[in-house]
Enzyme design. Sequence first.
Site, PDB file in Angstrom:
ATOM      1  N   TYR A  77     -14.269  -3.790   9.408  1.00 13.06           N
ATOM      2  CA  TYR A  77     -12.963  -3.114   9.492  1.00 13.06           C
ATOM      3  C   TYR A  77     -12.435  -3.189  10.920  1.00 13.06           C
ATOM      4  CZ  TYR A  77      -9.602   0.821   9.059  1.00 13.06           C
ATOM      5  OH  TYR A  77      -8.478   1.610   9.071  1.00 13.06           O
ATOM      6  N   ALA A  92     -13.141  -5.385  13.193  1.00 11.27           N
ATOM      7  CA  ALA A  92     -12.726  -6.766  13.489  1.00 11.27           C
ATOM      8  C   ALA A  92     -11.357  -7.051  12.894  1.00 11.27           C
ATOM      9  CB  ALA A  92     -13.762  -7.746  12.940  1.00 11.27           C
ATOM     10  N   GLY A 113       1.720   4.405   3.718  1.00 12.76           N
ATOM     11  CA  GLY A 113       2.726   3.542   3.087  1.00 12.76           C
ATOM     12  C   GLY A 113       3.759   4.345   2.323  1.00 12.76           C
ATOM     13  N   VAL A 153      -2.554  -7.812  -2.259  1.00 17.69           N
ATOM     14  CA  VAL A 153      -2.200  -8.578  -1.053  1.00 17.69           C
ATOM     15  C   VAL A 153      -3.311  -9.531  -0.618  1.00 17.69           C
ATOM     16  CG1 VAL A 153      -0.553  -6.864  -0.184  1.00 17.69           C
ATOM     17  CG2 VAL A 153      -2.939  -6.785   0.585  1.00 17.69           C
ATOM     18  N   GLY A 161       0.832  -1.205   0.000  1.00 19.98           N
ATOM     19  CA  GLY A 161       0.000   0.000   0.000  1.00 19.98           C
ATOM     20  C   GLY A 161       0.864   1.251   0.000  1.00 19.98           C
ATOM     21  N   ALA A 162       2.016   1.162  -0.650  1.00 19.35           N
ATOM     22  CA  ALA A 162       3.018   2.243  -0.569  1.00 19.35           C
ATOM     23  C   ALA A 162       2.850   3.296  -1.652  1.00 19.35           C
ATOM     24  CB  ALA A 162       4.422   1.656  -0.635  1.00 19.35           C
ATOM     25  N   ASP A 200       1.899  -2.301  -4.436  1.00 15.02           N
ATOM     26  CA  ASP A 200       0.558  -1.720  -4.411  1.00 15.02           C
ATOM     27  C   ASP A 200      -0.268  -2.315  -5.539  1.00 15.02           C
ATOM     28  OD1 ASP A 200      -0.446   1.103  -2.888  1.00 15.02           O
ATOM     29  OD2 ASP A 200      -1.675   0.479  -4.607  1.00 15.02           O
TER      30      ASP A 200
HETATM   31  N1  LIG Z   1      -5.738   7.271   7.099  1.00 18.23           N
HETATM   32  C1  LIG Z   1      -6.214   6.967   8.306  1.00 18.23           C
HETATM   33  O1  LIG Z   1      -6.830   7.793   9.000  1.00 18.23           O
HETATM   34  C2  LIG Z   1      -5.985   5.598   8.868  1.00 18.23           C
HETATM   35  C3  LIG Z   1      -6.275   5.376  10.223  1.00 18.23           C
HETATM   36  C4  LIG Z   1      -6.081   4.113  10.748  1.00 18.23           C
HETATM   37  C5  LIG Z   1      -5.577   3.101   9.959  1.00 18.23           C
HETATM   38  N2  LIG Z   1      -5.320   3.354   8.644  1.00 18.23           N
HETATM   39  C6  LIG Z   1      -4.767   2.241   7.853  1.00 18.23           C
HETATM   40  O2  LIG Z   1      -3.578   2.676   7.226  1.00 18.23           O
HETATM   41  C7  LIG Z   1      -3.319   1.839   6.096  1.00 18.23           C
HETATM   42  C8  LIG Z   1      -2.928   2.708   4.918  1.00 18.23           C
HETATM   43  O3  LIG Z   1      -4.037   3.505   4.567  1.00 18.23           O
HETATM   44  P1  LIG Z   1      -3.915   5.008   4.079  1.00 18.23           P
HETATM   45  O4  LIG Z   1      -4.717   5.811   5.013  1.00 18.23           O
HETATM   46  O5  LIG Z   1      -2.512   5.363   3.814  1.00 18.23           O
HETATM   47  O6  LIG Z   1      -4.798   4.889   2.741  1.00 18.23           O
HETATM   48  P2  LIG Z   1      -4.506   5.153   1.222  1.00 18.23           P
HETATM   49  O7  LIG Z   1      -5.791   4.821   0.540  1.00 18.23           O
HETATM   50  O8  LIG Z   1      -3.921   6.509   1.018  1.00 18.23           O
HETATM   51  O9  LIG Z   1      -3.409   4.065   0.840  1.00 18.23           O
HETATM   52  C9  LIG Z   1      -3.722   2.680   0.798  1.00 18.23           C
HETATM   53  C10 LIG Z   1      -2.979   2.045  -0.360  1.00 18.23           C
HETATM   54  O10 LIG Z   1      -3.242   0.641  -0.286  1.00 18.23           O
HETATM   55  C11 LIG Z   1      -3.424   0.177  -1.608  1.00 18.23           C
HETATM   56  N3  LIG Z   1      -4.204  -1.069  -1.577  1.00 18.23           N
HETATM   57  C12 LIG Z   1      -5.518  -1.231  -1.292  1.00 18.23           C
HETATM   58  N4  LIG Z   1      -5.867  -2.515  -1.408  1.00 18.23           N
HETATM   59  C13 LIG Z   1      -4.751  -3.185  -1.776  1.00 18.23           C
HETATM   60  C14 LIG Z   1      -4.477  -4.558  -2.061  1.00 18.23           C
HETATM   61  N5  LIG Z   1      -5.451  -5.491  -2.004  1.00 18.23           N
HETATM   62  N6  LIG Z   1      -3.221  -4.910  -2.387  1.00 18.23           N
HETATM   63  C15 LIG Z   1      -2.234  -3.966  -2.467  1.00 18.23           C
HETATM   64  N7  LIG Z   1      -2.435  -2.660  -2.233  1.00 18.23           N
HETATM   65  C16 LIG Z   1      -3.693  -2.273  -1.889  1.00 18.23           C
HETATM   66  C17 LIG Z   1      -4.155   1.294  -2.318  1.00 18.23           C
HETATM   67  O11 LIG Z   1      -4.011   1.202  -3.739  1.00 18.23           O
HETATM   68  C18 LIG Z   1      -3.463   2.528  -1.727  1.00 18.23           C
HETATM   69  O12 LIG Z   1      -2.353   2.942  -2.519  1.00 18.23           O
HETATM   70  C19 LIG Z   1      -4.571   1.001   5.908  1.00 18.23           C
HETATM   71  O13 LIG Z   1      -4.344  -0.293   6.437  1.00 18.23           O
HETATM   72  C20 LIG Z   1      -5.616   1.713   6.723  1.00 18.23           C
HETATM   73  O14 LIG Z   1      -6.636   0.872   7.163  1.00 18.23           O
HETATM   74  C21 LIG Z   1      -5.499   4.565   8.087  1.00 18.23           C
END
Ligand SMILES: NC(=O)c1ccc[n+]([C@@H]2O[C@H](COP(=O)([O-])OP(=O)(O)OC[C@H]3O[C@@H](n4cnc5c(N)ncnc54)[C@H](O)[C@@H]3O)[C@@H](O)[C@H]2O)c1
Length: 286
Positions: free
Chosen positions: A166, A168, A16, A58, A10-11, A34
């Site tokens: 989510y 869970a 990421g 993933v 997810g980078a 990603d």
């Molecule tokens: N942003 C927040 O407030 C927040 C808070 C708590 C947890 N999170 C967690 O942080 C992590 C990163 O999220 P973010 O906020 O940076 O979001 P984001 O949407 O900016 O980035 C997530 C990335 O994951 C990629 N992705 C999605 N499904 C995928 C898959 N099946 N295989 C490979 N890549 C995939 C997407 O293409 C995207 O580039 C997630 O696990 C999210 O649940 C985010």
Amino acid sequence: MSQPVAIVTGAASGIGLAVATHLSTLNYRVVIADLNPSTGEAAAASLGPSATFIQCDVSSYTSQARLFKQAYEWGGNRLDFCHANAGVDDRQLLYDGMDKEEVDDEGLVKPLNTKTMQVNLEAVIQGLWLFKYYVRRSKEAGGGKGKFVATSSAAGLYVMTQNPQYTASKYGVVGFVRAAGPVLTANDSITVNAICPAFIPTNLPPPEILALWPKEHITPLSTALKAIDAFLADDAMTGQAVELSQENIYFRKHVEWANESQRWCGEDSGKIWDAGYAKVPEKKGY
Ligand SMILES: NC(=O)c1ccc[n+]([C@@H]2O[C@H](COP(=O)([O-])OP(=O)(O)OC[C@H]3O[C@@H](n4cnc5c(N)ncnc54)[C@H](O)[C@@H]3O)[C@@H](O)[C@H]2O)c1
């Protein structure tokens, strides 16, 4: 000695991308993994020749297994760091009205969408399984110790009623790192920790939510990097769930033992489980 090698899933965006960029400044060669090829390629290009993009879903074990193999080979047969970070939020509401409840041709209720469990939890479990395999095979190239970080959420410590699947999945991540971390650190010199971010402005929520969100309840991306630095600095720090809120990081413990018996079951009964299972040729029921 060759440079250490990291995979961040997810980078291509958000947390990421921030972690991948940070690791790049710390002399890591970084694999941007990603689902999205256009943002993924752009992210890798922004980091220069010490980064590469590998497309991966993933939620598919085969896709993730290919990612790890390619990353290990690209890194010169070494892997040192993995941030299992890719995540999605719920794609279907548990609470949907009767008009959204569907049955199949047999009259059976169609399943609730649990993509969050596959991406946010199952992929983390398989990711650590794959990471351990390649860390064990990194010694000749100068590696052999590993740092594994998973992205949970504040929803993995509290709850988000609007996202129950989510929630869970993120609770699962916290339980997984707490259980696996101490053993893998002792056996394989791999530390296993989780970050539990509060609200960080990324591409996860739609822009309409970002526009409404009060500024005082925002956590900056830099707070995630504080936790990553803490994990990198300490080879004994493992099994930790680290809450990220505003500028601060908080090392969260699991709930207090209800009584001495529960503490014994949790901390001291391992030898009995091992001795008992050693007497049965196969673990029945598994
Ligand atoms: N942003 C927040 O407030 C927040 C808070 C708590 C947890 N999170 C967690 O942080 C992590 C990163 O999220 P973010 O906020 O940076 O979001 P984001 O949407 O900016 O980035 C997530 C990335 O994951 C990629 N992705 C999605 N499904 C995928 C898959 N099946 N295989 C490979 N890549 C995939 C997407 O293409 C995207 O580039 C997630 O696990 C999210 O649940 C985010």
